[in-house]
Design a protein around this motif. Sequence first.
Motif, PDB file in Angstrom:
ATOM      1  N   MET A   1      29.963 -26.489 -18.299  1.00 22.16           N
ATOM      2  CA  MET A   1      30.189 -25.057 -18.509  1.00 22.16           C
ATOM      3  C   MET A   1      30.625 -24.802 -19.949  1.00 22.16           C
ATOM      4  O   MET A   1      31.339 -25.611 -20.536  1.00 22.16           O
ATOM      5  CB  MET A   1      31.273 -24.547 -17.550  1.00 22.16           C
ATOM      6  N   PRO A   2      30.197 -23.679 -20.520  1.00 24.94           N
ATOM      7  CA  PRO A   2      30.597 -23.380 -21.899  1.00 24.94           C
ATOM      8  C   PRO A   2      32.084 -23.032 -21.995  1.00 24.94           C
ATOM      9  O   PRO A   2      32.691 -22.578 -21.017  1.00 24.94           O
ATOM     10  CB  PRO A   2      29.731 -22.167 -22.262  1.00 24.94           C
ATOM     11  N   ILE A   3      32.634 -23.267 -23.155  1.00 22.77           N
ATOM     12  CA  ILE A   3      34.010 -22.860 -23.442  1.00 22.77           C
ATOM     13  C   ILE A   3      33.932 -21.527 -24.173  1.00 22.77           C
ATOM     14  O   ILE A   3      33.403 -21.457 -25.292  1.00 22.77           O
ATOM     15  CB  ILE A   3      34.734 -23.896 -24.319  1.00 22.77           C
ATOM     16  N   ASP A   4      34.419 -20.475 -23.551  1.00 20.07           N
ATOM     17  CA  ASP A   4      34.364 -19.144 -24.152  1.00 20.07           C
ATOM     18  C   ASP A   4      35.594 -18.891 -25.005  1.00 20.07           C
ATOM     19  O   ASP A   4      36.727 -19.186 -24.589  1.00 20.07           O
ATOM     20  CB  ASP A   4      34.290 -18.070 -23.071  1.00 20.07           C
ATOM     21  N   LEU A   5      35.382 -18.334 -26.174  1.00 27.50           N
ATOM     22  CA  LEU A   5      36.496 -17.903 -27.018  1.00 27.50           C
ATOM     23  C   LEU A   5      36.309 -16.430 -27.355  1.00 27.50           C
ATOM     24  O   LEU A   5      35.345 -16.047 -28.025  1.00 27.50           O
ATOM     25  CB  LEU A   5      36.582 -18.708 -28.317  1.00 27.50           C
ATOM     26  N   TYR A   6      37.214 -15.609 -26.881  1.00 27.78           N
ATOM     27  CA  TYR A   6      37.258 -14.195 -27.223  1.00 27.78           C
ATOM     28  C   TYR A   6      38.082 -14.082 -28.499  1.00 27.78           C
ATOM     29  O   TYR A   6      39.245 -14.515 -28.537  1.00 27.78           O
ATOM     30  CB  TYR A   6      37.888 -13.393 -26.088  1.00 27.78           C
ATOM     31  N   TYR A   7      37.491 -13.503 -29.539  1.00 27.06           N
ATOM     32  CA  TYR A   7      38.129 -13.605 -30.850  1.00 27.06           C
ATOM     33  C   TYR A   7      37.770 -12.435 -31.754  1.00 27.06           C
ATOM     34  O   TYR A   7      36.892 -11.637 -31.458  1.00 27.06           O
ATOM     35  CB  TYR A   7      37.708 -14.913 -31.512  1.00 27.06           C
ATOM     36  N   VAL A   8      38.487 -12.389 -32.888  1.00 24.77           N
ATOM     37  CA  VAL A   8      38.186 -11.501 -34.001  1.00 24.77           C
ATOM     38  C   VAL A   8      38.159 -12.387 -35.245  1.00 24.77           C
ATOM     39  O   VAL A   8      39.124 -13.120 -35.492  1.00 24.77           O
ATOM     40  CB  VAL A   8      39.253 -10.390 -34.152  1.00 24.77           C
ATOM     41  N   PRO A   9      37.093 -12.370 -36.031  1.00 27.49           N
ATOM     42  CA  PRO A   9      36.949 -13.325 -37.138  1.00 27.49           C
ATOM     43  C   PRO A   9      38.096 -13.329 -38.138  1.00 27.49           C
ATOM     44  O   PRO A   9      38.483 -14.385 -38.635  1.00 27.49           O
ATOM     45  CB  PRO A   9      35.636 -12.884 -37.810  1.00 27.49           C
ATOM     46  N   GLY A  10      38.659 -12.157 -38.458  1.00 33.17           N
ATOM     47  CA  GLY A  10      39.698 -12.096 -39.469  1.00 33.17           C
ATOM     48  C   GLY A  10      41.070 -12.536 -39.005  1.00 33.17           C
ATOM     49  O   GLY A  10      41.955 -12.787 -39.824  1.00 33.17           O
ATOM     50  N   ALA A  23      37.226 -29.382 -35.950  1.00 35.09           N
ATOM     51  CA  ALA A  23      37.787 -30.725 -36.135  1.00 35.09           C
ATOM     52  C   ALA A  23      37.478 -31.631 -34.945  1.00 35.09           C
ATOM     53  O   ALA A  23      37.378 -32.856 -35.094  1.00 35.09           O
ATOM     54  CB  ALA A  23      39.292 -30.640 -36.354  1.00 35.09           C
ATOM     55  N   LEU A  24      37.318 -31.028 -33.770  1.00 31.82           N
ATOM     56  CA  LEU A  24      37.007 -31.790 -32.561  1.00 31.82           C
ATOM     57  C   LEU A  24      35.511 -31.836 -32.273  1.00 31.82           C
ATOM     58  O   LEU A  24      35.095 -32.431 -31.277  1.00 31.82           O
ATOM     59  CB  LEU A  24      37.727 -31.162 -31.362  1.00 31.82           C
ATOM     60  N   ASN A  25      34.726 -31.182 -33.125  1.00 32.57           N
ATOM     61  CA  ASN A  25      33.272 -31.101 -32.944  1.00 32.57           C
ATOM     62  C   ASN A  25      32.916 -30.446 -31.605  1.00 32.57           C
ATOM     63  O   ASN A  25      31.994 -30.878 -30.903  1.00 32.57           O
ATOM     64  CB  ASN A  25      32.626 -32.480 -33.051  1.00 32.57           C
ATOM     65  N   LEU A  26      33.665 -29.403 -31.270  1.00 31.03           N
ATOM     66  CA  LEU A  26      33.427 -28.655 -30.038  1.00 31.03           C
ATOM     67  C   LEU A  26      32.620 -27.398 -30.342  1.00 31.03           C
ATOM     68  O   LEU A  26      32.903 -26.698 -31.323  1.00 31.03           O
ATOM     69  CB  LEU A  26      34.752 -28.227 -29.402  1.00 31.03           C
ATOM     70  N   ASN A  27      31.673 -27.103 -29.497  1.00 37.56           N
ATOM     71  CA  ASN A  27      30.917 -25.858 -29.613  1.00 37.56           C
ATOM     72  C   ASN A  27      31.541 -24.813 -28.696  1.00 37.56           C
ATOM     73  O   ASN A  27      31.635 -25.020 -27.484  1.00 37.56           O
ATOM     74  CB  ASN A  27      29.455 -26.078 -29.231  1.00 37.56           C
ATOM     75  N   LEU A  28      31.973 -23.722 -29.266  1.00 36.37           N
ATOM     76  CA  LEU A  28      32.558 -22.632 -28.493  1.00 36.37           C
ATOM     77  C   LEU A  28      31.554 -21.501 -28.349  1.00 36.37           C
ATOM     78  O   LEU A  28      30.795 -21.209 -29.285  1.00 36.37           O
ATOM     79  CB  LEU A  28      33.823 -22.104 -29.191  1.00 36.37           C
ATOM     80  N   ASN A  29      31.572 -20.883 -27.194  1.00 36.00           N
ATOM     81  CA  ASN A  29      30.762 -19.694 -26.967  1.00 36.00           C
ATOM     82  C   ASN A  29      31.578 -18.488 -27.439  1.00 36.00           C
ATOM     83  O   ASN A  29      32.482 -18.023 -26.748  1.00 36.00           O
ATOM     84  CB  ASN A  29      30.424 -19.573 -25.482  1.00 36.00           C
ATOM     85  N   LEU A  57      40.992 -18.059 -24.645  1.00 39.62           N
ATOM     86  CA  LEU A  57      40.051 -19.125 -24.331  1.00 39.62           C
ATOM     87  C   LEU A  57      39.840 -19.173 -22.824  1.00 39.62           C
ATOM     88  O   LEU A  57      40.802 -19.052 -22.062  1.00 39.62           O
ATOM     89  CB  LEU A  57      40.605 -20.471 -24.814  1.00 39.62           C
ATOM     90  N   VAL A  58      38.601 -19.335 -22.408  1.00 39.30           N
ATOM     91  CA  VAL A  58      38.292 -19.525 -20.996  1.00 39.30           C
ATOM     92  C   VAL A  58      37.493 -20.817 -20.867  1.00 39.30           C
ATOM     93  O   VAL A  58      36.392 -20.939 -21.422  1.00 39.30           O
ATOM     94  CB  VAL A  58      37.507 -18.339 -20.409  1.00 39.30           C
TER      95      VAL A  58
END
Length: 215
Positions: A1-10, A23-29, A57-58
């Motif tokens: 399952m994907p790891i979702d990150l709800y975010y704001v770039p700034g 740093a962990l080479n993780l792909n976040l959705n 994070l979900v």
Amino acid sequence: MPIDLYYVPGSPPCRAVLLTARALNLNLNLKLVDLHHGEHLKPEYLKLNPQHTVPTLVDDGLALSESRAIITYLVNKYGKASGLYPEEARARALVDQRLYFDIGTLYQRFSEYFYPQVFAGAPADKEKAAKVEDALKILDVFLEGQKYVAGAGLTVADLSLIASVSTFEASDIDFKKFANVKRWYETVKTTAPGYQEANEKGLDAFKALVSSMKK
């Protein structure tokens, strides 16, 4: 399952999570949250994060807020061997202390000083500015004789603090007059994996926002 990150770039806390993922080479959705139009206040978001903050994070049914909890969780689950969050008790305690210093002192004082100027048009408060300077002096002491903020190796404490300190570039606070902080800042910029993509782009977006709101 994907790891979702709800975010704001700034957002500095969001950038800390992005730095850790790189740093962990993780792909976040990545799921952009439109704060301006109140997406963080919608029922579906409040169900994930009653604090209605970013980041959230979900991961596999776990909804987690607070960036410093998120970054330690990511290392605990996906990168124990990375050294970013040491398992040895003394080393981990030092990383934790630096993380708590970031959220409870340095970033908090900066937020209380700078964000009212940007988002509410408040005048600069000299007393609050002095408290930010004091926090930077403490950080400078932490870095005396150390390459990184919690010892010889890069940890999540550096990634959280660099996201905070880099944000100072949008303000009138000159953190580079502190020799140890300046040295550490340049070191992390060149050694944190994916720094430009994970932090610089969001920082540039934040600077542009600040500039537009000051016109």
